[in-house]
Design a protein around this motif. Structure first.
Motif, mmCIF file in Angstrom:
data_model
loop_
_atom_site.group_PDB
_atom_site.id
_atom_site.type_symbol
_atom_site.label_atom_id
_atom_site.label_comp_id
_atom_site.label_asym_id
_atom_site.label_seq_id
_atom_site.Cartn_x
_atom_site.Cartn_y
_atom_site.Cartn_z
ATOM 1 N N TYR A 1 49.099 -19.451 -13.552
ATOM 2 C CA TYR A 1 47.564 -18.684 -13.736
ATOM 3 C C TYR A 1 47.450 -17.673 -13.233
ATOM 4 O O TYR A 1 46.030 -17.182 -14.223
ATOM 5 N N ASP A 2 47.898 -17.318 -13.226
ATOM 6 C CA ASP A 2 47.536 -15.844 -12.564
ATOM 7 C C ASP A 2 48.331 -14.761 -13.215
ATOM 8 O O ASP A 2 48.749 -13.579 -13.307
ATOM 9 N N TYR A 3 48.865 -14.828 -13.697
ATOM 10 C CA TYR A 3 49.189 -13.842 -14.928
ATOM 11 C C TYR A 3 48.767 -13.612 -16.614
ATOM 12 O O TYR A 3 48.421 -15.375 -16.998
ATOM 13 N N ASP A 4 48.328 -12.671 -17.024
ATOM 14 C CA ASP A 4 47.963 -12.474 -17.784
ATOM 15 C C ASP A 4 47.812 -12.136 -19.626
ATOM 16 O O ASP A 4 47.531 -13.422 -20.458
ATOM 17 N N TYR A 5 49.268 -11.108 -19.664
ATOM 18 C CA TYR A 5 50.139 -11.534 -20.572
ATOM 19 C C TYR A 5 51.362 -11.982 -21.014
ATOM 20 O O TYR A 5 52.285 -12.041 -19.802
ATOM 21 N N TRP A 6 51.790 -12.482 -22.086
ATOM 22 C CA TRP A 6 53.051 -13.422 -22.343
ATOM 23 C C TRP A 6 53.884 -12.818 -23.094
ATOM 24 O O TRP A 6 53.151 -13.055 -24.259
ATOM 25 N N GLY A 7 55.101 -12.753 -23.173
ATOM 26 C CA GLY A 7 55.489 -12.422 -24.042
ATOM 27 C C GLY A 7 55.994 -13.907 -24.370
ATOM 28 O O GLY A 7 55.515 -14.714 -24.679
ATOM 29 N N GLN A 8 56.765 -14.097 -26.067
ATOM 30 C CA GLN A 8 57.303 -14.868 -27.026
ATOM 31 C C GLN A 8 57.757 -15.943 -26.672
ATOM 32 O O GLN A 8 57.958 -16.937 -27.354
ATOM 33 N N GLY A 9 59.007 -15.458 -25.405
ATOM 34 C CA GLY A 9 59.671 -16.329 -25.154
ATOM 35 C C GLY A 9 61.110 -16.558 -25.851
ATOM 36 O O GLY A 9 61.361 -15.549 -26.584
ATOM 37 N N THR A 10 62.195 -16.672 -25.110
ATOM 38 C CA THR A 10 63.394 -16.947 -25.823
ATOM 39 C C THR A 10 64.279 -18.256 -25.364
ATOM 40 O O THR A 10 63.875 -18.725 -24.472
ATOM 41 N N GLN A 11 65.037 -18.226 -25.751
ATOM 42 C CA GLN A 11 65.563 -20.029 -25.939
ATOM 43 C C GLN A 11 67.331 -19.764 -25.394
ATOM 44 O O GLN A 11 67.671 -18.762 -25.590
ATOM 45 N N VAL A 12 66.939 -20.054 -24.170
ATOM 46 C CA VAL A 12 68.517 -20.553 -23.663
ATOM 47 C C VAL A 12 68.831 -21.961 -23.308
ATOM 48 O O VAL A 12 68.498 -22.637 -23.233
ATOM 49 N N THR A 13 70.499 -22.280 -24.049
ATOM 50 C CA THR A 13 70.421 -23.666 -24.028
ATOM 51 C C THR A 13 72.095 -23.386 -23.355
ATOM 52 O O THR A 13 73.188 -21.837 -23.759
ATOM 53 N N VAL A 14 72.560 -24.349 -22.307
ATOM 54 C CA VAL A 14 73.432 -24.149 -21.828
ATOM 55 C C VAL A 14 74.390 -25.303 -21.708
ATOM 56 O O VAL A 14 73.631 -26.306 -21.778
ATOM 57 N N SER A 15 75.349 -25.428 -22.362
ATOM 58 C CA SER A 15 75.989 -26.828 -22.479
ATOM 59 C C SER A 15 76.773 -26.860 -21.767
ATOM 60 O O SER A 15 77.217 -25.883 -21.051
ATOM 61 N N SER A 16 77.329 -28.424 -21.321
ATOM 62 C CA SER A 16 78.010 -28.904 -20.306
ATOM 63 C C SER A 16 79.597 -28.574 -20.757
ATOM 64 O O SER A 16 79.934 -28.877 -21.883
#
Length: 123
Positions: A108-123
């Motif tokens: 809640y202390d952050y004002d501007y956000w990027g769109q996100g990038t997916q990280v997937t880690v397989s076992s």
């Protein structure tokens, strides 16, 4: 400020990735930067933050010692180096700006956000 996160992908456990967050505008150095992540069905959680100058960083306990946040104010870019990735690191990763000098644990202390990038880690 507009943020563009990139660098995500599908990797195996133990691999590394480096995420980037490119910011538009000439005021990048005014903001602390944070990285958050959100897994399916879970709330967005804090990962790491870096102060305006880059001199101060802090991390969530779950990533401490494995992830490193950094920034290059001359390139208006923040980074998240992720090593020794685990399946539980799988999430969409977001970067965000904060007007607090050292950032914050709270989203809640952050004002501007990027769109996100997916990280997937397989076992």
């Amino acid at each position: 400020v507009q943020l563009q996160a990139s660098g995500g992908g599908l990797v195996q456990a133990g691999d590394s990735l480096r995420l980037s967050c490119a910011a538009s505008g000439r005021t990048f150095s005014r903001y602390a930067m944070g990285w958050f992540r959100q897994a399916p069905g879970k709330e967005r959680e804090f990962v790491a933050a870096i102060s305006r100058s880059g001199s101060s960083t802090y991390y969530a306990d779950s990533v401490k010692g494995r992830f490193t946040i950094s920034r290059d104010n001359s390139k208006n870019t923040a980074y998240l180096q992720m090593n020794s990735l685990k399946p539980e690191d799988t999430a969409v990763y977001y970067c965000a700006t904060s007007e607090k000098a050292f950032g914050s644990w709270s989203r809640y202390d952050y004002d501007y956000w990027g769109q996100g990038t997916q990280v997937t880690v397989s076992s």
